[in-house]
Write a protein that holds these residues in place. Structure first.
Motif, PDB file in Angstrom:
ATOM      1  N   PHE A  80      17.919  83.297  22.578  1.00 12.39           N
ATOM      2  CA  PHE A  80      17.760  83.018  20.948  1.00 12.39           C
ATOM      3  C   PHE A  80      18.753  82.057  20.551  1.00 12.39           C
ATOM      4  CE2 PHE A  80      16.015  87.265  21.469  1.00 12.39           C
ATOM      5  CZ  PHE A  80      14.583  86.942  21.179  1.00 12.39           C
ATOM      6  N   GLU A 133      20.175  75.609  11.264  1.00 12.16           N
ATOM      7  CA  GLU A 133      18.916  74.664  11.204  1.00 12.16           C
ATOM      8  C   GLU A 133      17.913  74.790   9.918  1.00 12.16           C
ATOM      9  OE1 GLU A 133      16.741  74.112  14.994  1.00 12.16           O
ATOM     10  OE2 GLU A 133      18.066  75.436  15.944  1.00 12.16           O
ATOM     11  N   ASP A 192      24.102  79.380  14.296  1.00 11.38           N
ATOM     12  CA  ASP A 192      23.473  78.084  14.595  1.00 11.38           C
ATOM     13  C   ASP A 192      21.902  78.242  14.181  1.00 11.38           C
ATOM     14  OD1 ASP A 192      25.896  77.048  15.454  1.00 11.38           O
ATOM     15  OD2 ASP A 192      25.514  77.458  17.842  1.00 11.38           O
ATOM     16  N   ASN A 193      21.250  79.307  14.455  1.00 15.06           N
ATOM     17  CA  ASN A 193      19.711  79.333  13.990  1.00 15.06           C
ATOM     18  C   ASN A 193      19.758  79.110  12.480  1.00 15.06           C
ATOM     19  OD1 ASN A 193      17.930  79.752  16.229  1.00 15.06           O
ATOM     20  ND2 ASN A 193      19.294  81.307  16.916  1.00 15.06           N
ATOM     21  N   SER A 251       8.755  80.208  12.984  1.00 10.40           N
ATOM     22  CA  SER A 251       9.794  80.433  13.911  1.00 10.40           C
ATOM     23  C   SER A 251      10.854  81.074  13.110  1.00 10.40           C
ATOM     24  CB  SER A 251      10.610  79.147  14.374  1.00 10.40           C
ATOM     25  OG  SER A 251       9.252  78.517  15.268  1.00 10.40           O
ATOM     26  N   GLY A 304      20.554  79.035  19.078  1.00 15.35           N
ATOM     27  CA  GLY A 304      19.971  77.905  18.241  1.00 15.35           C
ATOM     28  C   GLY A 304      20.632  76.569  18.733  1.00 15.35           C
ATOM     29  N   ILE A 359      13.875  84.506  13.340  1.00 15.12           N
ATOM     30  CA  ILE A 359      15.259  84.450  12.949  1.00 15.12           C
ATOM     31  C   ILE A 359      15.498  85.440  11.785  1.00 15.12           C
ATOM     32  CG2 ILE A 359      17.374  83.202  12.148  1.00 15.12           C
ATOM     33  CD1 ILE A 359      16.187  82.609  15.006  1.00 15.12           C
TER      34      ILE A 359
END
Length: 482
Positions: A470, A215, A211-212, A419, A472, A423
């Motif tokens: 964490f 993005e 999910d992170n 950011s 996402g 990740i």
């Protein structure tokens, strides 16, 4: 209903309690509960598509029963092709109708003819490619007399609709999963605990890694015309870990959930990014689909038994069909063809089965040769993923052309790069954990084997905290669209 949703967090304990404390003394009642739970699980998206699963179940169950008593080969073939055409007909209509229509119109426009035809606003049923192939495996195996057709409609319905793996696999063979519905099941504490571990690791892969990464992959791919080459490389890497974390994470949750109910599903991913060549990669990536195509398409076509032309033809067929299975877009076909090109030199030189064991087995680090092979295979895979992720062929080509420009040697630039570094660090830790656990069924199972209980539980708590801290922005599982 998503595995990483509050709905599923409520749904699973309810089904678990009913399964082991209410229906546990009656096998048929347990199987019926699985059917009901599976239909609720699937109907959570759109109850209208339940009719497709039910119709497919009735057709293949009935054809299996008729194949049991039919001895004439001609009639047996008619029954087999009825099942194939019904199942692939549904799949073709819902998934490929507009693709073929658009390309048919485009083809005629080259000759100066215009065809007016309206495309349909078709909603793709979730997971149709998965359960279609699962039911086909049953009919084909019964036709070949490799499997005795079932007389138990409830058990067969449970096999077709089994909710842990219904929408994104693993694509189970009837020979493996169906007999498990015939056996009385007792609660196995050790198996359930192992299942919970695998669910936990699957959730980490999905929520924290996939999910992170999604993005930043979406941001870069959707704005690729404004990005420099180094940023596009980073975007391709983000997608590479997104699709692995997303799909293998789903498989881990599916396998772990199945263990809670006393079922064994096949392993679907085996640390594919540590592969030393493309042949090894395809033995480790989406194993249930790769072996399905091997057994039901590649081998019937002649496999690698014929001459060079037949080997080349069959290789391209299986990879292109695999690409097309993923979606109605030329990008998937090119992705499949590209993997065929990668694979061919290994097959033609008979080196496609060189790496059958665990990489760097018994060692902490690979040697220079192994590391170089892993890096090359990974780079080829990342390059191919660009076509898989791109919106269309032109998008993929422009993306690649910018990578191989002078801007490749500039620093990456995009919103939120600070950011993103966090990740990237987490992905690095994730890769190390996967490497250390590569000899096991899934990473943290192998890591915790020889650890003392306090240390093992500390690892579990760290993973849980990471999921909440964490995690996402929630993303739909990628393979739901297939």
């Amino acid at each position: 209903m998503f595995f990483n949703s509050i709905d599923f967090a409520i749904f699973l304990p309810i089904v678990f309690i009913l399964y082991w404390f209410v229906t546990n003394k009656n096998l048929k009642l347990q199987n019926f509960l699985i059917v009901v739970a599976s239909y609720i699980f699937y109907g959570w998206w759109d109850w209208r598509f339940l009719s497709l699963i039910l119709f497919s179940t009735i057709v293949d169950y009935s054809i299996g029963r008729m194949l049991l008593t039919e001895e004439k080969q001609t009639k047996r073939k008619v029954l087999l092709w009825t099942s194939i055409l019904v199942n692939l007909g549904f799949l073709g209509f819902f998934k490929y109708y507009n693709f073929f229509l658009d390309n048919f119109i485009t083809a005629f426009s080259f000759f100066g003819s215009e065809i007016k035809a309206n495309s349909l606003n078709i909603i793709l049923p979730v997971g149709i490619s998965f359960y279609t192939f699962q039911t086909l495996s049953y009919t084909i195996d019964v036709y070949k007399k490799n499997l005795e057709p079932t007389k138990d409609f409830i058990a067969f319905s449970a096999f077709v609709s089994f909710f842990p793996q219904l929408v994104a696999g693993p694509i189970e063979r009837a020979k493996h999963l169906l007999p498990q519905f015939y056996k009385f099941r007792k609660f196995d504490y050790a198996l359930a605990v192992d299942g919970m571990r695998q669910i936990l690791w699957g959730l980490f892969k999905k929520v924290v890694i996939a999910d992170n990464c999604a993005e930043y992959a979406n941001q870069i791919f959707n704005n690729s015309a404004d990005m420099n080459g180094s940023t596009l490389v980073l975007g391709a890497l983000f997608f590479t870990f997104q699709i692995y974390g997303d799909f293998s994470g789903y498989s881990d949750i599916a396998i772990g959930t199945s263990r809670l109910f006393g079922f064994d599903l096949m392993k679907n991913f085996n640390f594919p990014y540590f592969s030393r060549d493309i042949a090894e990669f395809w033995r480790r990536w989406h194993i249930s689909l790769s072996t399905w195509f091997r057994d039901y398409l590649y081998i019937p076509l002649g496999g690698s038994r014929g001459g060079t032309w037949m080997k080349v033809r069959n290789t391209f067929i299986i990879f292109i069909v695999s690409g097309f299975w993923h979606g109605a877009n030329w990008t998937f076909i090119v992705w499949g063809a590209l993997n065929a090109i990668y694979f061919l030199p290994l097959m033609l030189t008979k080196n496609n089965r060189n790496n059958m064991d665990i990489v760097a087995k018994g060692k902490n680090f690979p040697n220079i040769r192994e590391f170089s092979a892993i890096l090359l295979t990974f780079s080829l895979t990342v390059f191919a993923w660009i076509f898989f992720r791109a919106n269309n062929i032109n998008h993929a080509l422009s993306y690649i052309s910018e990578i191989f420009s002078s801007s490749l040697f500039t620093l990456p630039k995009f919103d939120g790069i600070g950011s993103a570094l966090i990740i990237i660090f987490i992905v690095g830790i994730f890769v190390l954990v996967e490497w250390k656990g590569r000899a096991g069924e899934f990473a943290i199972a192998q890591l915790g084997l020889n650890w003392k209980r306090p240390i093992r539980y500390l690892m579990y708590y760290i993973i849980i905290i990471a999921i909440f801290w964490f995690g996402g922005k929630e993303q739909q599982f990628i393979y739901f669209q297939f």
